[in-house]
Design an enzyme around this catalytic site. Structure first.
Site, short mmCIF file in Angstrom:
data_model
loop_
_atom_site.label_atom_id
_atom_site.label_comp_id
_atom_site.label_asym_id
_atom_site.label_seq_id
_atom_site.Cartn_x
_atom_site.Cartn_y
_atom_site.Cartn_z
N GLU A 32 1.66 -5.15 -5.59
CA GLU A 32 2.53 -5.44 -4.44
C GLU A 32 2.22 -4.33 -3.46
OE1 GLU A 32 6.10 -7.57 -4.30
OE2 GLU A 32 6.69 -6.73 -6.22
N CYS B 86 9.21 -2.56 2.88
CA CYS B 86 7.86 -3.14 2.87
C CYS B 86 7.82 -4.41 3.68
CB CYS B 86 7.43 -3.40 1.44
SG CYS B 86 8.79 -3.92 0.43
N1 LIG Z 1 4.72 -5.14 -1.40
C1 LIG Z 1 5.84 -4.55 -1.76
O1 LIG Z 1 6.69 -5.11 -2.41
C2 LIG Z 1 6.06 -3.12 -1.36
C3 LIG Z 1 7.29 -2.52 -1.65
C4 LIG Z 1 7.50 -1.21 -1.26
C5 LIG Z 1 6.51 -0.50 -0.60
N2 LIG Z 1 5.34 -1.11 -0.32
C6 LIG Z 1 4.28 -0.37 0.39
O2 LIG Z 1 4.24 0.96 -0.10
C7 LIG Z 1 3.75 1.85 0.91
C8 LIG Z 1 4.66 3.06 1.01
O3 LIG Z 1 4.73 3.73 -0.18
P1 LIG Z 1 3.93 5.09 -0.46
O4 LIG Z 1 3.45 5.65 0.82
O5 LIG Z 1 4.80 5.89 -1.33
O6 LIG Z 1 2.69 4.47 -1.27
P2 LIG Z 1 1.61 5.25 -2.14
O7 LIG Z 1 0.55 4.24 -2.44
O8 LIG Z 1 1.18 6.52 -1.49
O9 LIG Z 1 2.38 5.66 -3.48
C9 LIG Z 1 2.92 4.70 -4.36
C10 LIG Z 1 3.00 5.31 -5.76
O10 LIG Z 1 1.68 5.48 -6.26
C11 LIG Z 1 1.52 6.79 -6.78
N3 LIG Z 1 0.09 7.14 -6.69
C12 LIG Z 1 -0.57 7.66 -5.62
N4 LIG Z 1 -1.89 7.80 -5.93
C13 LIG Z 1 -2.06 7.35 -7.19
C14 LIG Z 1 -3.18 7.23 -8.07
N5 LIG Z 1 -4.41 7.59 -7.69
N6 LIG Z 1 -2.99 6.73 -9.31
C15 LIG Z 1 -1.76 6.34 -9.70
N7 LIG Z 1 -0.65 6.43 -8.92
C16 LIG Z 1 -0.80 6.92 -7.67
C17 LIG Z 1 2.45 7.62 -5.93
O11 LIG Z 1 2.76 8.84 -6.55
C18 LIG Z 1 3.66 6.69 -5.81
O12 LIG Z 1 4.46 6.76 -6.97
C19 LIG Z 1 3.75 1.05 2.19
O13 LIG Z 1 2.42 0.71 2.48
C20 LIG Z 1 4.59 -0.19 1.85
O14 LIG Z 1 4.26 -1.35 2.59
C21 LIG Z 1 5.08 -2.39 -0.70
#
Ligand SMILES: NC(=O)c1ccc[n+]([C@@H]2O[C@H](COP(=O)([O-])OP(=O)(O)OC[C@H]3O[C@@H](n4cnc5c(N)ncnc54)[C@H](O)[C@@H]3O)[C@@H](O)[C@H]2O)c1
Length: 513
Positions: A296, A331
């Site tokens: 997602e 999101c």
């Molecule tokens: N589609 C949906 O349902 C939904 C819901 C909420 C947020 N979002 C999206 O999330 C984004 C915002 O969140 P963010 O900035 O925290 O996202 P992000 O991708 O930076 O982080 C998400 C999670 O992934 C972890 N992470 C980062 N690098 C990783 C790796 N290499 N391996 C494993 N885990 C890793 C982070 O620590 C965090 O817990 C926006 O783009 C938003 O649209 C989507």
């Protein structure tokens, strides 16, 4: 009455009210909790721990978080380092790939999870507990009390939905008659066994809890990693679930940076990973995990107002909520509004402007942006304004009179108009459709394309427990909330063909074929 007070005012109130009031506030903290949302501060910091192999643990490294409202170090998170992941790897590998339960193994656990959900729904529904979680969410992912409470209420309803027999109904199988007596083919919902869940900062309770419970219902053993900025909420929720009878060995909970989590995934090799977050990390993990992932990822959401102008006040209000509630950090936040020219004289934009101006930091109807700084929002806006015909409709300036630390963004609700003829030109499209995870939208002059929320009351931000919420058109696309989402994400189809005889009467050895 304003339900959220600034930390400074709270601290002053506590000082004024003295230890008796403090004791009474603790009396209103639920028994499972180890923190009190109102008390967390620089002088009384909270601790977030990890949970592995049935116990709470710390790590060699404390990562300090700063209060998004005043920059004070207020929460320390025991972040697991790369050299410390072994217990998590071992714990996950203790789970067989046929899961902790499945339709043919330990079926009583489906009922157990029905009971746990009933107890957890009941507990979360108590006003003291829902208020506790709403206020805790507000401390780490600042949003209005109503928005934070809505997240708790969706989570509570979700748990109610899976009480009693509803968990075993998720694993309903089917049978098709075979070719002869004694044969039938049976389709089962089978767990993956060891799995991982990675979730972002913006919904600290709803996203991790719904995915976690879905994984458990179907018989998986998850390791859960929530963005450390907000993981205190799930730390407390796990304590609630344990108090409701969840076996301690069923879930591991890790706090770490992305690099360490990436390493854990490669070493522990979960059979399925659910990732919610940015598209960049989603694509990296899809490659690293060789496709054993459901996603997602980022959203760039549009709304189209067609030629029929009606219900202008209502639509202005929905647009304001969709674009700026939670400071644009949903999101599903409205990123672009395509507006048919018939709306230009309707007063819609003026109404949206006035509504956006009602938002204020004091009640967190606008607040800190956790992953985009003020300067990068200004830079994006300046780049948009280089497009001929574009202009700021409202906002476009940093918030004033605040103590939000510079690592976070502080920006007024903003709308930039960009002419549709310009957006279609090569070079502009990528710029205009860049996701700014903050209170920022671009308004275009004419309509072009569709959205899946339709009708006069359509909104972009709506992910309650009774809707499927998730992307379409990508075979890796995950969903959240409904029974279909749980079944799709957290189980696979397994077919077992029973062929138990008897052999046909007078069977004789056929010739070779
Ligand atoms: N589609 C949906 O349902 C939904 C819901 C909420 C947020 N979002 C999206 O999330 C984004 C915002 O969140 P963010 O900035 O925290 O996202 P992000 O991708 O930076 O982080 C998400 C999670 O992934 C972890 N992470 C980062 N690098 C990783 C790796 N290499 N391996 C494993 N885990 C890793 C982070 O620590 C965090 O817990 C926006 O783009 C938003 O649209 C989507």
């Amino acid at each position: 009455m304003s339900l959220i007070l600034s930390r400074r005012r709270l601290a002053a109130a506590v000082r004024r009210s003295g230890p008796a009031a403090l004791a009474s506030r603790w009396l209103h903290t639920p028994p499972f909790a180890t923190v009190s949302p109102q008390e967390i501060s620089g002088s009384s910091p909270a601790e977030v721990q990890n949970f592995v192999q049935g116990s709470w643990t710390t790590s060699g490294n404390w990562n300090w978080l700063v209060d998004p409202l005043n920059g004070e170090k207020f929460i320390k998170v025991a972040e697991v380092q790369e050299a410390e992941i072994k217990p998590f790897v071992e714990s996950l590998s203790n789970c067989p790939k046929h899961g902790l339960h499945n339709p043919l193994k330990a079926p009583e656990r489906y009922l157990m999870y029905g009971d746990i959900s009933a107890k957890a729904a009941n507990m979360l529904g108590q006003p003291v507990v829902s208020d506790f979680f709403a206020k805790l969410i507000q401390r780490v992912s600042p949003k209005s009390y109503q928005q934070a409470l809505a997240e708790v209420q969706v989570s509570q309803k979700f748990l109610e939905n899976f009480c009693g027999d509803q968990v075993r109904f998720l694993a309903r199988s089917f049978a098709v008659p075979g070719n002869h007596l004694g044969q039938s083919s049976n389709g089962y919902r089978w767990p993956y066994g060891p799995v991982a869940i990675i979730t972002p900062f913006n919904f600290p309770l709803e996203i991790p809890l719904l995915q976690l419970m879905g994984a458990l219902y179907m018989g998986n053993k998850p390791v859960l990693k929530v963005d450390s900025k907000v993981s205190i909420v799930m730390d407390q929720m796990l304590r609630l679930l344990h108090a409701c009878g969840m076996p301690a060995e069923d879930v591991d909970f890790i706090n770490s940076d992305g690099i360490t989590m990436n390493k854990l995934l490669l070493e522990a090799n979960p059979k399925m990973t659910l990732f919610t977050g940015s598209s960049r990390i989603a694509e990296k993990l899809a490659a690293d995990l060789k496709g054993k992932i459901k996603l997602e990822d980022a959203g760039f959401d549009w709304k189209i107002l067609g030629p029929d102008v009606q219900e202008v006040d209502y639509i202005a209000w929905v647009c304001d909520q969709d674009a700026y509630a939670c400071s644009g950090q949903k999101c599903s936040a409205q990123s672009i509004l395509f507006m048919h020219k018939n709306w230009s004289s309707s007063g819609l934009l003026d109404k949206m402007k006035s509504l956006s101006e009602r938002r204020k930091l004091e009640d967190l109807t606008i607040g800190p942006v956790l992953t985009v700084t003020t300067s990068s929002m200004i830079e994006h806006m300046k780049n948009l304004l280089k497009i001929p015909g574009s202009k700021v409709l409202f906002g476009g300036e940093p918030l004033e009179n605040h103590s939000i630390p510079e690592i976070y963004g502080a920006f007024k609700p903003t709308a930039v108009f960009v002419p549709l003829s310009e957006i279609l030109k090569s070079g502009n499209f990528e710029l205009v459709t860049r996701e700014i995870f903050g209170p920022f939208q671009e308004v275009l002059g004419r309509s072009v394309n569709g959205t899946t929320y339709a009708g006069i009351r359509a909104r972009t931000t709506g992910a309650p427990q009774n809707h499927w919420f998730g992307p379409a058109g990508d075979p890796r696309g995950a969903g959240i909330g409904t029974p279909e989402a749980i079944k799709l994400v957290w189980s696979c189809h397994r077919e077992i063909i029973y062929d138990i005889g008897p052999l046909p009467k007078n069977w004789a050895l056929p010739s070779a074929t």
